[in-house]
Design a protein around this motif. Structure first.
Motif, PDB file in Angstrom:
ATOM      1  N   SER A 138       0.855  -1.187   0.000  1.00  0.00           N
ATOM      2  CA  SER A 138       0.000   0.000   0.000  1.00  0.00           C
ATOM      3  C   SER A 138       0.893   1.240   0.000  1.00  0.00           C
ATOM      4  O   SER A 138       2.072   1.184   0.368  1.00  0.00           O
ATOM      5  N   GLN A 139       0.308   2.364  -0.376  1.00  0.00           N
ATOM      6  CA  GLN A 139       1.062   3.616  -0.368  1.00  0.00           C
ATOM      7  C   GLN A 139       1.583   3.913   1.038  1.00  0.00           C
ATOM      8  O   GLN A 139       2.712   4.359   1.202  1.00  0.00           O
ATOM      9  N   GLU A 140       0.782   3.621   2.051  1.00  0.00           N
ATOM     10  CA  GLU A 140       1.201   3.858   3.441  1.00  0.00           C
ATOM     11  C   GLU A 140       2.410   2.983   3.797  1.00  0.00           C
ATOM     12  O   GLU A 140       3.354   3.455   4.434  1.00  0.00           O
ATOM     13  N   GLU A 141       2.382   1.720   3.402  1.00  0.00           N
ATOM     14  CA  GLU A 141       3.509   0.823   3.681  1.00  0.00           C
ATOM     15  C   GLU A 141       4.770   1.308   2.975  1.00  0.00           C
ATOM     16  O   GLU A 141       5.861   1.301   3.557  1.00  0.00           O
ATOM     17  N   ILE A 142       4.621   1.735   1.729  1.00  0.00           N
ATOM     18  CA  ILE A 142       5.782   2.229   0.969  1.00  0.00           C
ATOM     19  C   ILE A 142       6.355   3.469   1.644  1.00  0.00           C
ATOM     20  O   ILE A 142       7.571   3.547   1.880  1.00  0.00           O
ATOM     21  N   GLU A 143       5.505   4.439   1.962  1.00  0.00           N
ATOM     22  CA  GLU A 143       5.976   5.676   2.584  1.00  0.00           C
ATOM     23  C   GLU A 143       6.629   5.416   3.926  1.00  0.00           C
ATOM     24  O   GLU A 143       7.636   6.044   4.274  1.00  0.00           O
ATOM     25  N   ASP A 144       6.089   4.473   4.691  1.00  0.00           N
ATOM     26  CA  ASP A 144       6.682   4.110   5.971  1.00  0.00           C
ATOM     27  C   ASP A 144       8.094   3.566   5.777  1.00  0.00           C
ATOM     28  O   ASP A 144       9.026   3.973   6.463  1.00  0.00           O
ATOM     29  N   ALA A 154       3.790  -2.833  -9.633  1.00  0.00           N
ATOM     30  CA  ALA A 154       3.606  -2.206  -8.317  1.00  0.00           C
ATOM     31  C   ALA A 154       4.915  -2.256  -7.525  1.00  0.00           C
ATOM     32  O   ALA A 154       5.842  -2.982  -7.873  1.00  0.00           O
ATOM     33  N   VAL A 155       4.970  -1.492  -6.459  1.00  0.00           N
ATOM     34  CA  VAL A 155       6.103  -1.537  -5.536  1.00  0.00           C
ATOM     35  C   VAL A 155       5.842  -2.646  -4.527  1.00  0.00           C
ATOM     36  O   VAL A 155       4.747  -2.753  -3.966  1.00  0.00           O
ATOM     37  N   THR A 156       6.873  -3.484  -4.316  1.00  0.00           N
ATOM     38  CA  THR A 156       6.788  -4.608  -3.387  1.00  0.00           C
ATOM     39  C   THR A 156       7.980  -4.581  -2.434  1.00  0.00           C
ATOM     40  O   THR A 156       8.888  -3.761  -2.577  1.00  0.00           O
ATOM     41  N   GLU A 157       7.980  -5.532  -1.507  1.00  0.00           N
ATOM     42  CA  GLU A 157       9.115  -5.675  -0.586  1.00  0.00           C
ATOM     43  C   GLU A 157      10.421  -5.875  -1.349  1.00  0.00           C
ATOM     44  O   GLU A 157      11.475  -5.417  -0.914  1.00  0.00           O
ATOM     45  N   LYS A 158      10.356  -6.560  -2.488  1.00  0.00           N
ATOM     46  CA  LYS A 158      11.563  -6.790  -3.288  1.00  0.00           C
ATOM     47  C   LYS A 158      12.225  -5.477  -3.675  1.00  0.00           C
ATOM     48  O   LYS A 158      13.450  -5.359  -3.661  1.00  0.00           O
TER      49      LYS A 158
END
Length: 101
Positions: free
Chosen positions: A7-13, A79-83
């Protein structure tokens, strides 16, 4: 199994722990400035080795004294992922050793 989009929140964090990295559209990006072209080329080779080790590759651009990465996960629909964040963290850990700022 493809990596799950964040999510955008996870990415920004997570980007809070990666100074200089930002979310631009559907990718995380960073431009490093280095003291010389040779130092920038050295960082590019080091990043390429990390990418091969992780089997996860970014758009990697070498300029005169800059190196720019733009990364997302193709098998997650772009998308942006943990990788992506793991790759960014690995690059951030070696960049200073090349004189990057």
């Amino acid at each position: 199994m493809p990596a799950a989009p964040l999510s955008q929140e996870e990415i920004e964090d997570r980007l809070g722990d990666l100074p200089g990295w930002s979310l631009e559209g559907d990718r995380i990006t960073r431009t490093y400035r280095l003291p010389t072209h040779f130092a920038a080329a050295g960082l590019t080779v080091h990043v390429a080795a990390i990418q091969d080790e992780l089997n996860h590759h970014s758009d990697l651009t070498l300029g005169y004294n800059t190196v720019t990465l733009r990364v997302n996960t193709h098998d997650a629909g772009g998308a942006v992922t943990e990788k992506d964040l793991d790759l960014a963290a690995r690059v951030a850990a070696v960049a200073a050793g090349h004189g990057a700022r």
